[in-house]
Design an enzyme around this catalytic site. Structure first.
Site, mmCIF file in Angstrom:
data_model
loop_
_atom_site.group_PDB
_atom_site.id
_atom_site.type_symbol
_atom_site.label_atom_id
_atom_site.label_comp_id
_atom_site.label_asym_id
_atom_site.label_seq_id
_atom_site.Cartn_x
_atom_site.Cartn_y
_atom_site.Cartn_z
ATOM 1 C CG LEU A 51 -2.011 -1.100 1.192
ATOM 2 C CD1 LEU A 51 -2.822 -1.071 2.479
ATOM 3 C CD2 LEU A 51 -2.926 -0.954 -0.012
ATOM 4 C CE LYS A 137 -16.690 -26.215 0.252
ATOM 5 N NZ LYS A 137 -16.666 -25.411 -0.991
#
Length: 370
Positions: A51, A137
Site C-alpha cells: 500500500l 457450503k
C-alpha cells in the site's frame, strides 16, 4: 464505485486472497481511508509495504491506509478499529473444510463468535453498513465450515431485524469456489503436474461453482451498494466438473515439465469428510423469497424487521420470482473446451506457465506460454 468515494472502509481478513483483492479494488474507488486487519503478522507487514508503494506511485489518490494485526475474536480490538468507519467488509474466517472438521471449536470461535463480535462492534460504532462474505457450503451444510457460515448468515439477518432504531445495514454475499485463490484446487493440481503426477481427484463426479477472484470481489462491492438489509446476495456463476479442470490443466501444463499429457495419471482418492459431490447456492425454500438481479440473486429475509419497513427495490431487478434452486449439477457444467477457454481468458494458469515451451491448447490452437 463512486459509492465508496470519501468513505472510511474496514476490511477484516485483509491478507486473505479475497480480502487483499478487495483492498486493491477499493484503492481505485477514492475512499477517504482503508483499514485492514488480519491475524497474519508477516502478511500484514507485506500488505502495508504494498500500500505504501501504491501511494508513492499514485500520489493523486490520497487514500489514507492503516494496517493492523487484529483478531475478530477480540471484541475490544474490533471496537477500537471500527471507530469512525462507514463500511465494513467482513472476509475473515476459517474456510478449509477439512481443517474445520478437525478443529470445530476454533471454527465456532472465528466463524460464529467472531461474526457476533463484528456485529456488536458495528452497532456500537454506528457503522453505516456491514457485508459478510459467505459460501455455497452454507446451503444445506454437511460440514462444520458450511454450518458455521450458515450461522454467520443467520446472525447477520437477525442483526438487521433486531437493531432497534440504529442505522446499520447488515447483508451477506454468497459465492462458490474462487479459482486461483490460495485455498483452491488449481495450485494443488499445478504442483502435482510439475512432479509428474498423479493428479488426484476425490471423486470424478464432483461439481463446483466457480468464479475468478476479480469477479468475486467486484460482486462483493456491488452488493455493498445494493444492500437494503438482511438479504443474502447469491452471485451467478458457471459450473464445472473438477475432473474436467484436472484434464485442462494436464493438457496445458504437463509438456512444459517434460511429461506426456496423455500419459499423466488422474486418479481418485475418495471424498474427504463432509465433502459434497455437488454444491448449492440457493435452496428450494429460499427460492420462494428470492428476486433475480442482473448479476446475482437476492434472497430476502424470512424474518423481517419489526422496527422498520424495508423496501427491497433494486435498480437492476430482472424478476421478482425465481422457480428453481441453484445447484451445481453436471447438466449445467461447462464442457472441457469451454473450461479451457474460460481459464485462458481469465489467465488462471498463467502463474504456472514457463516461458520456453509451446503449449498445446484443447481447441487445437498453439501459443507461446506467457
Amino acid at each position: 464505485m463512486s459509492f465508496f468515494k470519501d468513505r472510511t472502509i474496514l476490511v477484516t481478513g485483509a491478507c486473505g486472497t479475497v480480502g487483499r483483492e478487495l483492498v486493491r479494488q477499493l484503492l481505485d474507488c477514492q475512499p477517504r481511508e482503508i483499514r485492514s486487519i488480519d491475524t497474519n503478522e508477516s502478511e500484514i507487514f507485506f500488505l502495508e509495504q504494498e500500500l505504501q508503494d501504491h501511494a508513492r506511485k499514485h500520489p493523486q489518490q490520497k487514500v489514507r491506509t492503516l494496517c493492523q494485526i487484529g483478531d475478530i475474536r477480540d471484541r475490544d480490538k474490533l471496537n477500537r478499529m471500527f471507530a469512525g468507519v462507514d463500511i465494513v467488509l467482513h472476509t475473515a474466517a476459517l474456510k478449509h473444510v477439512i481443517l474445520c472438521e478437525r478443529a470445530p471449536f476454533d471454527a465456532v470461535q472465528t466463524n460464529i463468535v467472531g461474526v457476533r463480535n463484528v456485529i456488536e462492534a458495528a452497532l456500537d460504532n454506528d457503522v453505516e453498513r456491514v457485508i459478510f462474505t459467505s459460501s455455497d457450503k452454507a446451503v444445506n451444510p454437511t460440514n462444520v465450515m458450511g454450518t458455521s457460515k450458515l450461522m454467520g448468515e443467520r446472525l447477520f439477518t437477525a442483526a438487521n431485524s433486531l437493531k432497534m432504531q440504529r442505522r446499520t445495514i447488515f447483508s451477506s454475499t454468497r459465492f462458490g469456489n474462487v479459482l486461483g485463490s490460495r485455498g483452491s484446487v488449481i495450485p494443488i493440481f499445478a504442483r502435482q503436474i510439475a512432479a509428474g503426477g498423479p493428479v488426484t481427484l476425490t471423486d470424478r463426479r464432483m461439481t463446483r461453482f466457480i468464479m475468478t477472484l476479480e469477479e468475486s470481489c467486484r460482486l462483493v462491492l456491488s452488493a455493498a451498494e445494493k444492500a437494503r438489509g438482511g438479504e443474502v446476495f447469491v452471485t451467478k456463476m458457471p459450473v464445472i466438473q473438477i475432473a474436467d479442470l484436472a484434464r485442462v490443466m494436464v493438457d496445458e501444463l504437463a509438456e512444459q515439465h517434460g511429461y506426456s499429457a496423455s500419459r499423466m495419471p488422474i486418479t481418485e482418492i475418495g471424498a474427504k469428510p463432509g465433502e459434497k459431490l455437488y454444491e448449492e447456492l440457493m435452496s428450494d425454500e429460499e427460492t420462494r423469497r428470492t428476486v433475480e438481479l442482473a448479476e446475482m440473486f437476492a434472497v430476502l429475509p424470512a424474518f423481517r424487521s419489526v422496527y422498520e419497513e424495508i423496501s427491497y427495490d433494486y435498480a437492476d431487478l430482472v424478476s421478482r420470482t425465481v422457480e428453481n434452486a441453484y445447484v451445481s449439477s453436471p447438466e449445467n457444467a461447462m464442457t472441457v473446451e469451454q473450461l479451457g477457454l474460460w481459464c485462458r481468458r481469465h489467465e488462471l494458469l498463467t502463474p504456472y506457465l514457463q516461458s520456453a515451451p509451446i503449449l498445446p491448447l484443447p481447441s487445437g490452437e498453439r501459443r507461446r506460454a506467457a
